[in-house]
Design an enzyme around this catalytic site. Structure first.
Site, PDB file in Angstrom:
ATOM      1  N   HIS A  14      -3.452  12.847   2.571  1.00  0.00           N
ATOM      2  CA  HIS A  14      -3.080  11.510   2.105  1.00  0.00           C
ATOM      3  C   HIS A  14      -1.673  11.136   2.575  1.00  0.00           C
ATOM      4  O   HIS A  14      -0.728  11.912   2.370  1.00  0.00           O
ATOM      5  CB  HIS A  14      -3.126  11.521   0.576  1.00  0.00           C
ATOM      6  CG  HIS A  14      -2.898  10.219  -0.089  1.00  0.00           C
ATOM      7  ND1 HIS A  14      -2.073  10.083  -1.184  1.00  0.00           N
ATOM      8  CD2 HIS A  14      -3.400   8.983   0.153  1.00  0.00           C
ATOM      9  CE1 HIS A  14      -2.085   8.835  -1.594  1.00  0.00           C
ATOM     10  NE2 HIS A  14      -2.866   8.131  -0.800  1.00  0.00           N
ATOM     11  N   HIS A  56       3.549   2.195   2.813  1.00  0.00           N
ATOM     12  CA  HIS A  56       2.632   1.942   1.701  1.00  0.00           C
ATOM     13  C   HIS A  56       2.986   0.661   0.957  1.00  0.00           C
ATOM     14  O   HIS A  56       2.147  -0.203   0.740  1.00  0.00           O
ATOM     15  CB  HIS A  56       2.660   3.129   0.736  1.00  0.00           C
ATOM     16  CG  HIS A  56       1.758   2.962  -0.440  1.00  0.00           C
ATOM     17  ND1 HIS A  56       2.141   2.278  -1.584  1.00  0.00           N
ATOM     18  CD2 HIS A  56       0.486   3.365  -0.650  1.00  0.00           C
ATOM     19  CE1 HIS A  56       1.142   2.282  -2.442  1.00  0.00           C
ATOM     20  NE2 HIS A  56       0.124   2.931  -1.902  1.00  0.00           N
TER      21      HIS A  56
HETATM   22  O1  G3P Z   1      -6.900   5.352   1.053  1.00  0.00           O
HETATM   23  C1  G3P Z   1      -6.877   6.014  -0.168  1.00  0.00           C
HETATM   24  C2  G3P Z   1      -5.591   5.809  -0.906  1.00  0.00           C
HETATM   25  O2  G3P Z   1      -4.525   5.910  -0.007  1.00  0.00           O
HETATM   26  C3  G3P Z   1      -5.541   4.497  -1.599  1.00  0.00           C
HETATM   27  O3  G3P Z   1      -4.449   4.349  -2.447  1.00  0.00           O
HETATM   28  O4  G3P Z   1      -2.241   3.447  -3.001  1.00  0.00           O
HETATM   29  O5  G3P Z   1      -2.425   5.692  -2.004  1.00  0.00           O
HETATM   30  O6  G3P Z   1      -2.850   3.691  -0.616  1.00  0.00           O
HETATM   31  P1  G3P Z   1      -2.928   4.294  -1.988  1.00  0.00           P
HETATM   32 MG    MG Z   2      -3.478   4.602   1.259  1.00  0.00          MG
END
Ligand code: G3P
Ligand code: MG
Length: 252
Positions: A14, A56
């Protein structure tokens, strides 16, 4: 009916390597790779002059040395920001990466990429999806495994379909709103990426019955990972690259 081929690894790091390195930087990708990860998720926006880059938040303050709206600066100014110091002095000077540089890193190493289309607003969704998808199609032109384009915003996925119809798409869901499955099918998605508690035997079954892959985010707890693996999910997005082996098992 058999599910369509799925060329992506089960485990996906992630934001590069989640929390162990500054998210959405090349340093984070390198750290995830050092832990054995072969697939990565990242968040992509457009600079004011239309360059896809990784961040992000809609604003710069949390993860960079800049201030204000992330999409209000040209790439020249964004690329000079420090996107590492907030995480620790060891990362000082790490810049925000362009999608171009991340594509080169992934392609050179044979890594898979999940590009989350992260427009700063509903108004920007379609244009962001269209432009990022078109850029990705050019960067991955002729490659056997394209990036997976995902978004919480259906409009961004509609834009992606216009910009690069052949790139695979996935709908991100933080809740199972009425009509969620039809939305994914109408957008020609190949997968749905759910906040992990949303996946159970019923939701995974509905997805697979409709020839859609089921992915979960953000899975950091071993017991939850085992539950999801038992359901037959197709992908797990995790911050815990030091806890979960990128192979099929769970290491804890
Ligand atoms: O793509 C999955 C996840 O990254 C979605 O949430 O807020 O971490 O971008 P976020
Ligand atoms: Mg994400």
């Amino acid at each position: 009916m058999a599910l369509p081929d799925w060329p992506y690894p089960l485990w996906i790091a992630h934001r590069g390597a989640g929390t162990l390195a500054p998210e959405n930087t090349l340093a984070a990708f390198r750290l995830g790779a050092a832990h054995g990860y072969r697939a990565f998720e990242c968040d992509v926006k457009l600079s004011a002059d239309g360059v896809p880059f990784l961040i992000h938040d809609a604003t710069l303050e949390r993860t960079t040395s800049g201030r204000g709206s992330a999409c209000d600066l040209d790439w020249g100014a964004l690329s000079r920001l420090d996107a590492g110091s907030w995480h620790g002095r060891a990362w000082a000077g790490e810049p925000p990466p362009s999608l171009d540089s991340i594509a080169r890193f992934c392609l050179r190493n044979g890594f898979a990429l999940n590009i989350e289309l992260k427009p700063p607003s509903a108004e920007a969704a379609k244009a962001t999806g269209r432009a990022v998808a078109a850029a990705a199609a050019t960067l991955w032109s002729g490659e056997a495994r394209p990036p997976l384009l995902s978004s919480f915003r259906p409009e961004a996925l509609a834009g992606a379909r216009e910009g690069a119809p052949d790139l695979p798409r996935a709908l991100l869901l933080d809740e199972l709103r009425p009509g969620w499955l039809d939305t994914a099918l109408d957008l020609g998605c190949v997968a749905v990426v759910c906040h992990h508690p949303l996946l159970d035997a019923a939701s995974v079954g509905r997805l697979h019955d409709n020839r859609l892959r089921a992915l979960a985010y953000t899975v950091n707890d071993p017991a939850e990972a085992r539950r999801l693996l038992g359901l037959g999910v197709d992908g797990l997005i995790t911050d815990a690259v030091d806890r979960f082996s990128a192979g099929p098992g769970v290491r804890d």
